[in-house]
Design a protein around this motif. Structure first.
Motif, PDB file in Angstrom:
ATOM      1  N   ASN A  69      11.787   1.165   1.895  1.00  0.00           N
ATOM      2  CA  ASN A  69      11.261   0.257   2.916  1.00  0.00           C
ATOM      3  C   ASN A  69       9.782  -0.080   2.732  1.00  0.00           C
ATOM      4  OD1 ASN A  69      13.617  -0.287   4.557  1.00  0.00           O
ATOM      5  ND2 ASN A  69      13.523   1.892   5.104  1.00  0.00           N
ATOM      6  N   ILE A  70       9.259   0.117   1.530  1.00  0.00           N
ATOM      7  CA  ILE A  70       7.942  -0.398   1.136  1.00  0.00           C
ATOM      8  C   ILE A  70       8.197  -1.464   0.073  1.00  0.00           C
ATOM      9  CG2 ILE A  70       5.668   0.129   0.172  1.00  0.00           C
ATOM     10  CD1 ILE A  70       6.191   1.486   2.836  1.00  0.00           C
ATOM     11  N   HIS A  71       7.748  -2.699   0.333  1.00  0.00           N
ATOM     12  CA  HIS A  71       8.035  -3.826  -0.549  1.00  0.00           C
ATOM     13  C   HIS A  71       6.719  -4.398  -1.078  1.00  0.00           C
ATOM     14  CE1 HIS A  71      12.110  -3.610   0.957  1.00  0.00           C
ATOM     15  NE2 HIS A  71      11.654  -3.700   2.200  1.00  0.00           N
ATOM     16  N   VAL A  72       6.625  -4.541  -2.387  1.00  0.00           N
ATOM     17  CA  VAL A  72       5.383  -4.980  -3.031  1.00  0.00           C
ATOM     18  C   VAL A  72       5.683  -6.146  -3.969  1.00  0.00           C
ATOM     19  CG1 VAL A  72       3.541  -4.327  -4.644  1.00  0.00           C
ATOM     20  CG2 VAL A  72       4.294  -2.707  -2.879  1.00  0.00           C
ATOM     21  N   SER A  73       4.866  -7.189  -3.887  1.00  0.00           N
ATOM     22  CA  SER A  73       4.892  -8.265  -4.876  1.00  0.00           C
ATOM     23  C   SER A  73       3.460  -8.625  -5.215  1.00  0.00           C
ATOM     24  CB  SER A  73       5.653  -9.489  -4.364  1.00  0.00           C
ATOM     25  OG  SER A  73       5.042 -10.026  -3.196  1.00  0.00           O
ATOM     26  N   TYR A  93       0.703 -11.587  -7.439  1.00  0.00           N
ATOM     27  CA  TYR A  93       0.538 -12.964  -7.901  1.00  0.00           C
ATOM     28  C   TYR A  93      -0.856 -13.095  -8.508  1.00  0.00           C
ATOM     29  CZ  TYR A  93       4.247 -13.076  -4.460  1.00  0.00           C
ATOM     30  OH  TYR A  93       5.380 -12.778  -3.746  1.00  0.00           O
ATOM     31  N   GLN A  94      -0.967 -13.943  -9.525  1.00  0.00           N
ATOM     32  CA  GLN A  94      -2.265 -14.160 -10.154  1.00  0.00           C
ATOM     33  C   GLN A  94      -2.659 -15.617 -10.056  1.00  0.00           C
ATOM     34  OE1 GLN A  94      -2.633 -13.018 -14.308  1.00  0.00           O
ATOM     35  NE2 GLN A  94      -4.789 -12.555 -13.992  1.00  0.00           N
ATOM     36  N   GLY A  95      -3.898 -15.843  -9.641  1.00  0.00           N
ATOM     37  CA  GLY A  95      -4.491 -17.167  -9.621  1.00  0.00           C
ATOM     38  C   GLY A  95      -5.871 -17.088 -10.241  1.00  0.00           C
ATOM     39  N   GLY A  96      -6.044 -17.632 -11.449  1.00  0.00           N
ATOM     40  CA  GLY A  96      -7.301 -17.465 -12.153  1.00  0.00           C
ATOM     41  C   GLY A  96      -7.502 -15.992 -12.491  1.00  0.00           C
ATOM     42  N   SER A  97      -8.682 -15.471 -12.179  1.00  0.00           N
ATOM     43  CA  SER A  97      -8.966 -14.061 -12.468  1.00  0.00           C
ATOM     44  C   SER A  97      -8.619 -13.152 -11.302  1.00  0.00           C
ATOM     45  CB  SER A  97     -10.454 -13.900 -12.806  1.00  0.00           C
ATOM     46  OG  SER A  97     -11.263 -14.303 -11.709  1.00  0.00           O
ATOM     47  N   SER A  98      -8.157 -13.716 -10.197  1.00  0.00           N
ATOM     48  CA  SER A  98      -7.862 -12.934  -8.999  1.00  0.00           C
ATOM     49  C   SER A  98      -6.378 -12.583  -8.920  1.00  0.00           C
ATOM     50  CB  SER A  98      -8.283 -13.703  -7.747  1.00  0.00           C
ATOM     51  OG  SER A  98      -8.033 -12.947  -6.584  1.00  0.00           O
ATOM     52  N   ILE A  99      -6.095 -11.387  -8.419  1.00  0.00           N
ATOM     53  CA  ILE A  99      -4.721 -10.943  -8.197  1.00  0.00           C
ATOM     54  C   ILE A  99      -4.515 -10.726  -6.706  1.00  0.00           C
ATOM     55  CG2 ILE A  99      -3.091  -9.040  -8.556  1.00  0.00           C
ATOM     56  CD1 ILE A  99      -4.259  -8.763 -11.362  1.00  0.00           C
ATOM     57  N   VAL A 100      -3.401 -11.251  -6.197  1.00  0.00           N
ATOM     58  CA  VAL A 100      -3.032 -11.105  -4.794  1.00  0.00           C
ATOM     59  C   VAL A 100      -1.819 -10.188  -4.722  1.00  0.00           C
ATOM     60  CG1 VAL A 100      -2.292 -12.290  -2.685  1.00  0.00           C
ATOM     61  CG2 VAL A 100      -3.875 -13.419  -4.276  1.00  0.00           C
ATOM     62  N   ILE A 101      -1.918  -9.135  -3.912  1.00  0.00           N
ATOM     63  CA  ILE A 101      -0.821  -8.194  -3.733  1.00  0.00           C
ATOM     64  C   ILE A 101      -0.358  -8.257  -2.285  1.00  0.00           C
ATOM     65  CG2 ILE A 101      -0.108  -5.769  -3.825  1.00  0.00           C
ATOM     66  CD1 ILE A 101      -2.377  -5.346  -5.897  1.00  0.00           C
ATOM     67  N   LEU A 102       0.955  -8.395  -2.087  1.00  0.00           N
ATOM     68  CA  LEU A 102       1.555  -8.360  -0.749  1.00  0.00           C
ATOM     69  C   LEU A 102       2.319  -7.062  -0.600  1.00  0.00           C
ATOM     70  CD1 LEU A 102       1.345 -10.726   1.352  1.00  0.00           C
ATOM     71  CD2 LEU A 102       0.901 -11.435  -1.002  1.00  0.00           C
ATOM     72  N   ALA A 103       2.000  -6.303   0.440  1.00  0.00           N
ATOM     73  CA  ALA A 103       2.654  -5.013   0.677  1.00  0.00           C
ATOM     74  C   ALA A 103       3.208  -4.981   2.093  1.00  0.00           C
ATOM     75  CB  ALA A 103       1.665  -3.870   0.466  1.00  0.00           C
ATOM     76  N   VAL A 104       4.505  -4.758   2.205  1.00  0.00           N
ATOM     77  CA  VAL A 104       5.191  -4.721   3.491  1.00  0.00           C
ATOM     78  C   VAL A 104       5.669  -3.296   3.736  1.00  0.00           C
ATOM     79  CG1 VAL A 104       7.075  -5.659   4.880  1.00  0.00           C
ATOM     80  CG2 VAL A 104       5.963  -7.102   3.144  1.00  0.00           C
ATOM     81  N   ASN A 105       5.231  -2.709   4.828  1.00  0.00           N
ATOM     82  CA  ASN A 105       5.673  -1.374   5.231  1.00  0.00           C
ATOM     83  C   ASN A 105       6.587  -1.512   6.438  1.00  0.00           C
ATOM     84  OD1 ASN A 105       6.085   1.259   5.965  1.00  0.00           O
ATOM     85  ND2 ASN A 105       3.953   1.693   6.508  1.00  0.00           N
ATOM     86  N   LYS A 106       7.885  -1.345   6.234  1.00  0.00           N
ATOM     87  CA  LYS A 106       8.836  -1.452   7.340  1.00  0.00           C
ATOM     88  C   LYS A 106       9.161  -0.097   7.968  1.00  0.00           C
ATOM     89  CE  LYS A 106      11.665  -4.582   8.025  1.00  0.00           C
ATOM     90  NZ  LYS A 106      12.989  -5.258   8.133  1.00  0.00           N
ATOM     91  N   THR A 107       8.494   0.943   7.531  1.00  0.00           N
ATOM     92  CA  THR A 107       8.762   2.266   8.081  1.00  0.00           C
ATOM     93  C   THR A 107       7.962   2.473   9.369  1.00  0.00           C
ATOM     94  OG1 THR A 107       6.953   3.525   7.047  1.00  0.00           O
ATOM     95  CG2 THR A 107       8.902   3.065   5.691  1.00  0.00           C
ATOM     96  N   PRO A 108       8.368   3.440  10.211  1.00  0.00           N
ATOM     97  CA  PRO A 108       7.650   3.703  11.461  1.00  0.00           C
ATOM     98  C   PRO A 108       6.416   4.578  11.287  1.00  0.00           C
ATOM     99  CG  PRO A 108       9.584   5.104  11.328  1.00  0.00           C
ATOM    100  CD  PRO A 108       9.634   4.196  10.127  1.00  0.00           C
ATOM    101  N   ASP A 127      10.586  -8.821   9.737  1.00  0.00           N
ATOM    102  CA  ASP A 127      11.693  -9.210   8.860  1.00  0.00           C
ATOM    103  C   ASP A 127      11.352 -10.450   8.046  1.00  0.00           C
ATOM    104  OD1 ASP A 127      13.131  -7.114   9.895  1.00  0.00           O
ATOM    105  OD2 ASP A 127      14.488  -8.353  11.097  1.00  0.00           O
ATOM    106  N   VAL A 128      10.478 -11.310   8.585  1.00  0.00           N
ATOM    107  CA  VAL A 128      10.073 -12.520   7.854  1.00  0.00           C
ATOM    108  C   VAL A 128       9.343 -12.131   6.573  1.00  0.00           C
ATOM    109  CG1 VAL A 128       8.634 -14.597   7.933  1.00  0.00           C
ATOM    110  CG2 VAL A 128       9.999 -13.932   9.927  1.00  0.00           C
ATOM    111  N   ALA A 129       8.439 -11.164   6.659  1.00  0.00           N
ATOM    112  CA  ALA A 129       7.703 -10.732   5.468  1.00  0.00           C
ATOM    113  C   ALA A 129       8.640 -10.110   4.440  1.00  0.00           C
ATOM    114  CB  ALA A 129       6.608  -9.743   5.864  1.00  0.00           C
ATOM    115  N   GLU A 130       9.609  -9.324   4.906  1.00  0.00           N
ATOM    116  CA  GLU A 130      10.583  -8.748   3.974  1.00  0.00           C
ATOM    117  C   GLU A 130      11.430  -9.845   3.329  1.00  0.00           C
ATOM    118  OE1 GLU A 130      14.177  -5.422   3.793  1.00  0.00           O
ATOM    119  OE2 GLU A 130      13.617  -6.319   5.716  1.00  0.00           O
TER     120      GLU A 130
END
Length: 419
Positions: free
Chosen positions: A342-346, A348-363, A277-280
């Motif tokens: 229940n799949i959550h995606v955000s 972020y870009q820092g310089g030329s790198s992209i960071v993707i956060l993916a949360v799967n709350k499904t079973p 739940d913290v990640a969500e």
């Protein structure tokens, strides 16, 4: 153990992997709608992710715990923001100094919040059924501003430059500390906050009902003396996370979430999948509320980011997915926030790198395709937290024309970093 994330280029994914969410790929995992990441659609600049130290109430962090909290390597939290209390008594001002100095040495932004003014500045009054409620005397506003400046100067003289200082912690939930009405806050901001020698933070309300922050945003003179509009999120539903009035009138100001624990303070921080739940919560705080900073309550606690033994908890691991990889100065960029229920995606870009956060709350595990617009990245690395692993490195794979697919294990959070 859960399924290990399987990274492939889009070219090697079967047709079923990009079908509807109810379809099944060759691996037997559900397939989600592709998530599109657009670096050209830039949102808020991230100040950081942090936590609170309060030595008077729970004891200070040890030297090792400071490094675990604010370090960025494997097994560390990666926090980049530290919140301190402003003690009402000068004799207590050095109580949290050691942690503040180490956090600053490790590059963290440090800010401070008061619970009470010095006792001689306070009077009691009747507040509802509370007959001994406390408030700052109206003739002491100038003296209180000098008190905050003195604390700021004390830290600066001891090697810690405060990024900002708050007027009051939770002035709308102050049964055990000092109450402020919206009018009192606005008056202090108009008449006294301009004399503060660091950025001004207000109102740090309890649960983002906005009854304290709306009057500030609607008062040009008060707003001129505020640098950071801040709130806490205790019990705040996700539907109340957006803040249209801030978007309308908060130009040039920062928007921070400066205190929360989630989902509760009674469960072990290692309880899974509850810790997910913290990640969500972090996802919604970044995407729906568009906060620039997210600050946990006690860093070390049975329900905290570090267990009492100083090791990362499951809740802490979920925070570390954001804190270690989304660093100060990164910019959130637009991404398909919910490619499947229940799949959550955000992203972020820092310089030329992209960071993707993916949360799967499904079973169940889910095949998730990502497409990065205008991307020249050639590979992506991943880290995973699930029931059995904490921010565990999962390896690196190539990308094809900005696209790749990853299997998100059941009830997990994954960080993906392009290069």
């Amino acid at each position: 153990m859960g399924a290990v994330p399987i990274l492939t280029t889009t070219a090697s994914v079967s047709a079923s992997a990009s079908a509807s969410a109810s379809a099944k790929g060759a691996s037997g995992t559900a397939a989600a709608t592709p998530a599109v990441v657009d670096p050209a659609a830039r949102r808020q600049t991230i100040r950081g992710f942090g936590g609170m130290t309060h030595a008077a109430w729970i004891g200070d962090l040890t030297a090792a715990q400071r490094d675990t909290a604010f370090g960025t390597g494997e097994g560390r939290l990666g926090l980049s923001v530290l919140r301190l209390p402003v003690p009402e008594n000068r004799a207590d001002w050095s109580r949290d100094l050691a942690t503040a100095k180490r956090a600053a040495e490790l590059g963290a932004t440090v800010f401070a919040s008061p619970w009470n003014p010095p006792a001689h500045m306070v009077e009691t009054f009747v507040h509802g059924s509370q007959t001994d409620a406390r408030r700052l005397r109206h003739d002491m506003y100038g003296a209180y501003a000098r008190h905050l400046n003195d604390f700021n100067g004390f830290l600066r003289n001891n090697g810690v430059n405060l990024y900002g200082i708050s007027v009051q912690n939770e002035p709308d939930y102050a049964h055990d500390w000092t109450w402020w009405t919206p009018g009192e806050l606005a008056r202090f901001l108009r008449e006294n906050a301009g004399s503060l020698n660091t950025r001004v933070i207000a109102p740090e309300s309890f649960n983002y009902t906005k009854t304290l922050s709306d009057p500030i945003l609607n008062d040009p003179a008060a707003l001129a003396n505020v640098d950071i509009i801040a709130t806490h999120l205790y019990g705040t539903p996700f539907t109340n996370f957006p803040y249209p009035l801030f978007k309308q009138k908060g130009a040039g100001k920062e928007l921070w979430m400066t205190e929360v624990y989630h989902p509760d303070s009674t469960s072990s921080a290692d309880l899974w999948p509850q810790a997910l739940d913290v990640a969500e919560h972090l996802h919604h705080a970044m995407v729906d509320a568009e906060f620039q900073a997210y600050v946990w309550w006690y860093i070390r606690r049975g329900y905290g980011l570090l267990r009492e033994d100083g090791h990362l908890s499951k809740r802490g691991a979920c925070m570390a997915h954001f804190a270690r990889f989304v660093r100060p100065g990164h910019v959130r960029i637009e991404a398909t926030a919910t490619p499947a229920p229940n799949i959550h995606v955000s992203a972020y870009q820092g310089g030329s790198s992209i960071v993707i956060l993916a949360v799967n709350k499904t079973p169940s595990p889910v095949n998730q395709q990502f497409t990065l617009k205008h991307s020249t990245a050639s590979r992506v690395s991943s880290w995973l937290t699930d029931a059995n692993r904490n921010v565990a490195r999962q390896g690196t794979t190539g990308m094809s024309n900005g696209s790749f697919t990853v299997t998100l294990p059941a009830r997990s959070v994954t960080t993906l970093v392009t290069a």
